[in-house]
Scaffold this motif. Structure first.
Motif, PDB file in Angstrom:
ATOM      1  N   LEU A   4     -49.473  53.778 -64.633  1.00  0.00           N
ATOM      2  CA  LEU A   4     -48.209  53.035 -64.594  1.00  0.00           C
ATOM      3  C   LEU A   4     -47.829  52.689 -63.161  1.00  0.00           C
ATOM      4  O   LEU A   4     -47.317  51.600 -62.882  1.00  0.00           O
ATOM      5  N   LEU A   5     -48.085  53.618 -62.227  1.00  0.00           N
ATOM      6  CA  LEU A   5     -47.717  53.362 -60.825  1.00  0.00           C
ATOM      7  C   LEU A   5     -48.566  52.262 -60.208  1.00  0.00           C
ATOM      8  O   LEU A   5     -48.078  51.480 -59.387  1.00  0.00           O
ATOM      9  N   ASP A   6     -49.847  52.197 -60.595  1.00  0.00           N
ATOM     10  CA  ASP A   6     -50.698  51.126 -60.083  1.00  0.00           C
ATOM     11  C   ASP A   6     -50.163  49.766 -60.517  1.00  0.00           C
ATOM     12  O   ASP A   6     -50.204  48.797 -59.763  1.00  0.00           O
ATOM     13  N   GLU A   7     -49.631  49.713 -61.744  1.00  0.00           N
ATOM     14  CA  GLU A   7     -49.026  48.461 -62.214  1.00  0.00           C
ATOM     15  C   GLU A   7     -47.789  48.118 -61.397  1.00  0.00           C
ATOM     16  O   GLU A   7     -47.551  46.960 -61.046  1.00  0.00           O
ATOM     17  N   VAL A   8     -46.979  49.144 -61.097  1.00  0.00           N
ATOM     18  CA  VAL A   8     -45.769  48.911 -60.306  1.00  0.00           C
ATOM     19  C   VAL A   8     -46.161  48.394 -58.916  1.00  0.00           C
ATOM     20  O   VAL A   8     -45.620  47.413 -58.417  1.00  0.00           O
ATOM     21  N   ARG A   9     -47.161  49.043 -58.330  1.00  0.00           N
ATOM     22  CA  ARG A   9     -47.583  48.674 -56.976  1.00  0.00           C
ATOM     23  C   ARG A   9     -48.078  47.230 -56.936  1.00  0.00           C
ATOM     24  O   ARG A   9     -47.818  46.502 -55.988  1.00  0.00           O
ATOM     25  N   SER A  10     -48.776  46.808 -57.978  1.00  0.00           N
ATOM     26  CA  SER A  10     -49.341  45.455 -57.966  1.00  0.00           C
ATOM     27  C   SER A  10     -48.340  44.417 -58.483  1.00  0.00           C
ATOM     28  O   SER A  10     -48.644  43.240 -58.565  1.00  0.00           O
ATOM     29  N   GLY A  11     -47.128  44.879 -58.849  1.00  0.00           N
ATOM     30  CA  GLY A  11     -46.094  43.940 -59.295  1.00  0.00           C
ATOM     31  C   GLY A  11     -46.260  43.486 -60.728  1.00  0.00           C
ATOM     32  O   GLY A  11     -45.591  42.548 -61.177  1.00  0.00           O
ATOM     33  N   ARG A  12     -47.154  44.127 -61.480  1.00  0.00           N
ATOM     34  CA  ARG A  12     -47.380  43.693 -62.863  1.00  0.00           C
ATOM     35  C   ARG A  12     -46.512  44.444 -63.867  1.00  0.00           C
ATOM     36  O   ARG A  12     -46.505  44.125 -65.044  1.00  0.00           O
ATOM     37  N   SER A  13     -45.769  45.456 -63.386  1.00  0.00           N
ATOM     38  CA  SER A  13     -45.018  46.289 -64.322  1.00  0.00           C
ATOM     39  C   SER A  13     -43.812  45.549 -64.896  1.00  0.00           C
ATOM     40  O   SER A  13     -43.051  44.927 -64.173  1.00  0.00           O
ATOM     41  N   GLN A  14     -43.674  45.624 -66.201  1.00  0.00           N
ATOM     42  CA  GLN A  14     -42.558  44.954 -66.882  1.00  0.00           C
ATOM     43  C   GLN A  14     -41.429  45.925 -67.202  1.00  0.00           C
ATOM     44  O   GLN A  14     -40.452  45.564 -67.824  1.00  0.00           O
ATOM     45  N   PHE A  15     -41.574  47.174 -66.761  1.00  0.00           N
ATOM     46  CA  PHE A  15     -40.599  48.181 -67.169  1.00  0.00           C
ATOM     47  C   PHE A  15     -39.352  48.155 -66.290  1.00  0.00           C
ATOM     48  O   PHE A  15     -39.406  47.841 -65.109  1.00  0.00           O
ATOM     49  N   HIS A  16     -38.216  48.492 -66.906  1.00  0.00           N
ATOM     50  CA  HIS A  16     -36.978  48.699 -66.155  1.00  0.00           C
ATOM     51  C   HIS A  16     -36.844  50.151 -65.714  1.00  0.00           C
ATOM     52  O   HIS A  16     -36.260  50.440 -64.687  1.00  0.00           O
ATOM     53  N   ALA A  17     -37.366  51.043 -66.550  1.00  0.00           N
ATOM     54  CA  ALA A  17     -37.272  52.476 -66.234  1.00  0.00           C
ATOM     55  C   ALA A  17     -38.520  53.178 -66.754  1.00  0.00           C
ATOM     56  O   ALA A  17     -39.044  52.834 -67.812  1.00  0.00           O
ATOM     57  N   ILE A  18     -38.997  54.135 -65.963  1.00  0.00           N
ATOM     58  CA  ILE A  18     -40.185  54.894 -66.364  1.00  0.00           C
ATOM     59  C   ILE A  18     -39.903  56.386 -66.221  1.00  0.00           C
ATOM     60  O   ILE A  18     -39.386  56.824 -65.196  1.00  0.00           O
ATOM     61  N   GLU A  19     -40.235  57.127 -67.266  1.00  0.00           N
ATOM     62  CA  GLU A  19     -40.131  58.590 -67.190  1.00  0.00           C
ATOM     63  C   GLU A  19     -41.518  59.179 -66.971  1.00  0.00           C
ATOM     64  O   GLU A  19     -42.464  58.792 -67.644  1.00  0.00           O
ATOM     65  N   VAL A  20     -41.601  60.085 -66.014  1.00  0.00           N
ATOM     66  CA  VAL A  20     -42.883  60.757 -65.790  1.00  0.00           C
ATOM     67  C   VAL A  20     -42.687  62.263 -65.809  1.00  0.00           C
ATOM     68  O   VAL A  20     -41.750  62.784 -65.212  1.00  0.00           O
ATOM     69  N   MET A  21     -43.556  62.947 -66.527  1.00  0.00           N
ATOM     70  CA  MET A  21     -43.658  64.403 -66.431  1.00  0.00           C
ATOM     71  C   MET A  21     -45.110  64.732 -66.094  1.00  0.00           C
ATOM     72  O   MET A  21     -46.030  64.163 -66.673  1.00  0.00           O
ATOM     73  N   ALA A  22     -45.294  65.639 -65.146  1.00  0.00           N
ATOM     74  CA  ALA A  22     -46.640  65.895 -64.629  1.00  0.00           C
ATOM     75  C   ALA A  22     -47.530  66.577 -65.657  1.00  0.00           C
ATOM     76  O   ALA A  22     -48.738  66.375 -65.670  1.00  0.00           O
TER      77      ALA A  22
END
Lengths: 160, 592
Positions: free
Chosen positions: B493-511
Motif C-alpha cells: 500500500l505504501l509503494d502505491e502512495v509513494r508513486s501517487g497511485r493510491s486512491q485511498f483517503h485513509a489507511i489502517e496498518v497493523m504490523a
C-alpha cells in the motif's frame, strides 16, 4: 563481525553502482555482483555490501548471509603476499596441519586473517593438483613443495 | 485438478497432485511431528525449509527417508510415518540437535512452552550418546529494548527469518555463515538495535525454542509495586483480554476482561485502568485530524496530503521511519493509545489524585513487544520520567499471575476503575485488524455528516485478507478505506502512495498478522490460525455487548475535553497527545 571500517570514495561507489547496473540491478544476480565487486576491490567490506544492498534492494542481512556462506567471499583484504596451505587429503596426511600451525605461529594469524602491515594473509585451500609434492604451500603465484614446519621461517624470509 | 492415490500408514487417500505428504497425512488425522515446518493457513504464511528432518517418513522403494513437509505425494506411494526406521532416524536427528543445545531448561524463559522440549519428551529422549565429546556452539547474547536473542538455543528452523523477510519484508534477520557456525542474525552480526528491526516480535511469536524471547519487565513492575512511595497504575490493551485465558487452559476466544481486572487488583496495582479509554481518545484526535485533512483536501488545499495513515502501532511506526521516511508527514500525528494513556495519566490523573509524576508508575499490559521500545522513546518522557514506565506482554502478565499463585479461572469479575477505565465498544475492536479504522468511521461519520449512524457494524472492514479495501458512504461522499496487516502487505500500500497511485483517503496498518490479537507478545499460537480468528471474534463480541459503541459517546472522554483538553486537536491536545516522526533510514557515509 570481521571487517575493517573503511570509507568509500565516490568513485568506488560509482564503480559498485556500475557493476550492479550491468546486472540490471536484479536481486537474483546478487552472487554475480559480489563476484565482480570482489574481483575489482579484492574483498567485500561492510560498506561495499551496503551499497550493493541499496542498489539491488536486497536486505543487508541477506547480502551478509551470502557473503558469509560462500568461503570464496572475504570481508578482509588479502595481504600483498597471500599464503595458502593445501589441506587436501594428500597434503593433510603428509603433515600440512603442522605446516599450517607453524605459519600461524610465525605470522601470528588465524586462517582468513591478514597481518596489520598488510603484507601477509593466511588461508587454506583444497588441492592444487600437485599431490606428488605434498605438502604444498602457495605464496602468491609461487609454489613450494614438500614443505616441513622447519622450512617455514626460511620461506617467509624471502619476502622480507 | 489431477489427483493421485496413495496410502499413508495403510490408510488410502486420494488427493490433488502437488500436495505434500505432511498435508495429506493431516487430512487423515495423522500429525507428523516437526520442528521447522509451520503454516498459518488463513494468513497465507508457510515455512518449509525442510531443515529439521524430524518429519521424515519412509516411502516404499525409495532408498532415503523423505522430509514429508517438502515431498509431494505421487501416484501409488506407500508411506509409513512411524516405521521403526523412521522412529530411529527421528531419534538420531533429535539427539544431534540436542547435543548442541543448552540444557538449562529449568531457568529457560521458554520452559513449558518450548517445542523442542516437547519434542524431546514426545520422542522419549533420555540420553544423548556422545554428548561428552560433542562440541557446542556459542554466540554472544543480544538484548535490545524489546527482544532477546540467545542463539545458543537456535535450531535453525528459520521460521524467524521467514517472518522477518517474507511476511514482514523487514529484512533484519538472515541465515549467516555455514556449517557449525551457521545461525540467524542481523547484517554483520550487529545487535538487533542497530539493524532494521521494527520490534514487531513476529520472530519471537514463531520461535520454537528459547532463542528469541521478550525482555522480561515483570521484575521492574514487582519492584514498583513493593515500593510504598509509589502509586502504581496499570492499563490493559484490548487484545490482552481475548487471549490471556489461553494461558490458563481456557478455550481460545474466551474473554477474561473481568477476571483480568481482579487479578491485577490482587497483584497490588492501585488503579486498574483500560487502554480502551485511550483508544477512544485516539479516535477523537485521529478522527478529527482525518476530517480536517479531508475537508482541506476537498477544498483544494495542496498541503493537506491524503491518505492519512493510522499511527497506533509502534512496529508500523518503526517500519515507515526506516523504509519510508519520505512519507513521514502522512501518518496521523496522534500518539498510540498506550502513550496517550501515559500522557493523560501523568498530568490530568496525577493532579487529580495529588501525586507527583515521579511517584506515579504507569504499567501497560500489551499484546506487543514493540510497545516496550515505544515507551522508551525519548519523546515520550518528561525530564527523564517516562509517560509509560514499563510495558509487559500478555505472556509476562500470565507468568506474573502464576508467580503470585492467583487462580485466574476462579476469580470473580471485577470492574475497571474510574475515570481512565471507561470505554466504548469502539475502543475494544482496536485489537483486531480493521478495528481502528472501523472505530474511526463510527465517530468521523457522525461528526462529518451531523447525522446519527444507524449501522454501527462495518463488516466490510473486517476479516483476515492481507490487504482489504472498502468504500464507506459519508452521506454522499465516498470515503475510500484501505487496510493492511502484516508489514509486507503495508509495504504494498505504501509503494502505491509513494508513486501517487493510491486512491485511498485513509489507511489502517497493523504490523502483526491479524492485528494486535496476533501480536508478538500474545500466547504462542504454535501455527494455529484458528486461535487468531477466535480472539478477533471475542473482541467483536465484547463490542456488541457494550452499551456505548462510539468513541465520542464515552462520557469520560466528553468530560476530559470539557475539563482539561478543550477540544480535539486543541493546542493542549497537540502538546500531550500528538507526536512527530523521524527519518531513521540507515545511511551510507560516502567520502567525497
Amino acid at each position: 563481525m570481521s571487517s575493517i571500517k573503511i570509507e568509500l570514495r565516490q568513485e568506488d561507489v560509482n564503480k559498485i553502482k556500475e557493476i550492479c547496473s550491468s546486472f540490471r540491478n536484479d536481486p537474483q544476480e546478487l552472487i554475480n555482483v559480489l563476484h565482480k565487486c570482489q574481483e575489482h576491490f579484492g574483498y567485500l567490506p561492510a560498506e561495499i555490501q551496503e551499497v550493493i544492498s541499496d542498489e539491488l534492494e536486497v536486505p543487508l542481512a541477506k547480502v551478509y548471509g551470502v557473503v558469509t556462506f560462500y568461503s570464496f567471499f572475504t570481508m578482509t583484504p588479502k595481504g600483498k603476499h597471500p599464503v595458502s596451505i593445501c589441506m587436501g587429503t594428500a597434503c593433510y596426511v603428509r603433515g600440512a596441519e603442522k605446516v599450517m600451525d607453524e605459519f600461524k605461529k610465525e605470522l601470528g594469524l588465524q586462517v582468513g586473517q591478514t597481518t596489520k602491515d598488510g603484507k601477509f594473509s593466511l588461508s587454506s585451500l583444497r588441492c592444487v593438483g600437485a599431490c606428488g609434492l605434498a605438502p604444498v604451500v602457495m605464496i602468491g603465484d609461487k609454489t613450494y613443495g614438500r614443505v616441513a614446519p622447519d622450512d617455514v621461517r626460511n620461506i617467509l624470509k624471502e619476502y622480507e | 485438478m489431477e489427483k493421485v492415490k496413495l496410502t499413508i500408514d495403510n490408510k488410502p487417500i486420494e488427493i490433488p497432485k502437488g500436495t505434500t505428504i505432511n498435508k495429506a497425512a493431516r487430512q487423515l488425522g495423522i500429525e507428523i511431528p516437526t520442528l521447522c515446518y509451520m503454516q498459518l493457513h488463513d494468513l497465507n504464511i508457510e515455512n518449509k525449509p525442510a531443515g529439521c528432518r524430524i518429519c521424515v517418513v519412509e516411502v516404499q522403494d525409495r532408498r532415503n527417508l523423505a522430509p514429508s513437509c517438502a515431498t509431494n505425494c505421487e501416484e501409488g506411494m506407500v508411506i509409513k510415518t512411524h516405521s521403526t526406521r523412521v522412529l530411529n532416524a527421528r531419534r538420531t536427528v533429535m539427539e544431534f540437535i540436542l547435543s548442541d543445545h543448552p540444557k538449562d531448561c529449568l531457568i529457560c524463559p521458554k520452559s513449558g512452552n518450548c517445542e523442542l522440549q516437547t519434542m524431546a519428551h514426545q520422542l522419549g529422549i533420555r540420553e544423548i550418546p556422545g554428548e561428552e565429546i560433542a562440541s557446542t556452539s556459542t554466540y554472544r547474547k543480544d538484548t535490545s529494548p524489546s527482544i532477546i536473542r540467545d542463539l545458543d538455543k537456535c535450531i535453525l528452523c528459520r521460521r524467524c527469518e521467514m517472518m522477518c523477510n517474507t511476511v514482514q519484508t523487514v529484512g533484519a534477520l538472515s541465515a549467516i555463515n555455514r556449517g557449525f557456525m551457521a545461525t540467524v542474525a542481523p547484517a554483520f552480526e550487529q545487535n538487533l538495535e542497530h539493524s532494521t528491526c521494527t520490534y514487531c516480535g513476529q520472530c519471537v511469536a514463531v520461535c520454537p525454542t528459547g532463542a528469541l524471547t521478550e525482555v522480561d519487565h515483570t521484575p521492574d513492575v514487582l519492584r514498583a509495586l513493593a515500593d510504598p512511595a509509589k502509586t502504581v497504575i496499570v492499563q490493559t490493551a484490548p487484545a490482552v483480554r481475548a487471549a490471556l485465558g489461553e494461558l490458563f487452559g481456557m478455550e481460545p476466544g474466551t474473554l477474561v476482561t473481568g477476571k483480568m481486572v481482579t487479578a491485577l487488583r490482587e497483584l497490588g496495582f492501585d488503579y486498574v485502568f483500560d487502554t480502551d479509554f485511550a483508544a477512544d481518545l485516539t479516535i477523537m484526535e485521529e478522527g478529527t485530524e482525518l476530517l480536517d485533512r479531508l475537508k482541506r483536501h476537498l477544498n483544494g488545499d495542496r498541503s493537506a496530503r491524503l491518505p492519512i495513515l493510522t499511527s497506533c502501532c509502534p512496529g508500523w511506526v518503526n517500519f515507515f521511519e526506516e523504509y519510508y521516511p519520505d512519507l513521514k508527514d502522512i501518518p496521523s500525528t496522534a500518539k498510540s493509545p498506550q502513550q496517550m494513556f501515559g500522557a493523560i495519566a501523568k498530568t490530568y490523573f496525577a493532579d487529580k489524585i495529588n501525586v507527583s509524576r515521579k511517584d506515579l508508575v504507569v504499567v501497560s499490559i500489551m499484546p506487543c513487544l514493540a510497545k516496550k521500545y515505544e515507551c522508551q522513546r525519548e519523546e515520550f518522557s518528561s525530564d527523564g520520567n517516562r509517560d509509560v514506565d514499563f510495558s509487559i506482554s500478555t505472556r509476562e502478565l500470565a507468568a506474573f499471575i502464576k508467580q503470585a499463585n492467583i487462580d485466574l479461572n476462579n476469580l470473580k469479575n471485577g470492574e475497571f476503575d474510574a475515570p481512565l477505565g471507561e470505554s466504548t465498544g469502539a475502543g475494544v475492536i482496536f485489537g483486531a485488524t480493521g478495528g481502528v479504522i472501523e472505530a474511526a468511521c463510527r465517530t468521523a461519520y457522525e461528526i462529518f455528516t451531523g447525522k446519527k449512524l444507524e449501522r454501527i457494524d462495518f463488516t466490510e472492514l473486517r476479516g483476515l485478507e492481507g490487504v482489504r479495501a472498502a468504500t464507506i458512504d459519508f452521506d454522499g461522499l465516498p470515503l475510500n478505506i484501505g487496510i493492511a496487516h502484516g508489514l509486507g502487505n503495508a509495504r504494498n500500500l505504501l509503494d502505491e502512495v509513494r508513486s501517487g497511485r493510491s486512491q485511498f483517503h485513509a489507511i489502517e496498518v497493523m504490523a502483526c498478522p491479524g492485528g494486535c490479537i496476533g501480536g508478538g507478545g500474545q500466547p504462542l499460537h504454535h501455527g494455529n490460525s484458528e486461535i487468531i480468528k477466535a480472539r478477533a471474534a471475542a473482541l467483536y463480541n465484547e463490542d456488541r455487548g457494550k452499551p456505548l459503541r462510539k468513541s465520542h459517546q464515552n462520557p469520560f472522554i466528553i468530560k476530559l475535553y470539557e475539563e482539561f483538553l478543550g477540544k480535539p486537536n486543541s493546542e493542549k491536545a497537540h502538546h500531550l497527545l500528538h507526536t512527530k516522526y523521524f527519518d531513521k533510514k540507515k545511511k551510507i557515509i560516502v567520502k567525497q
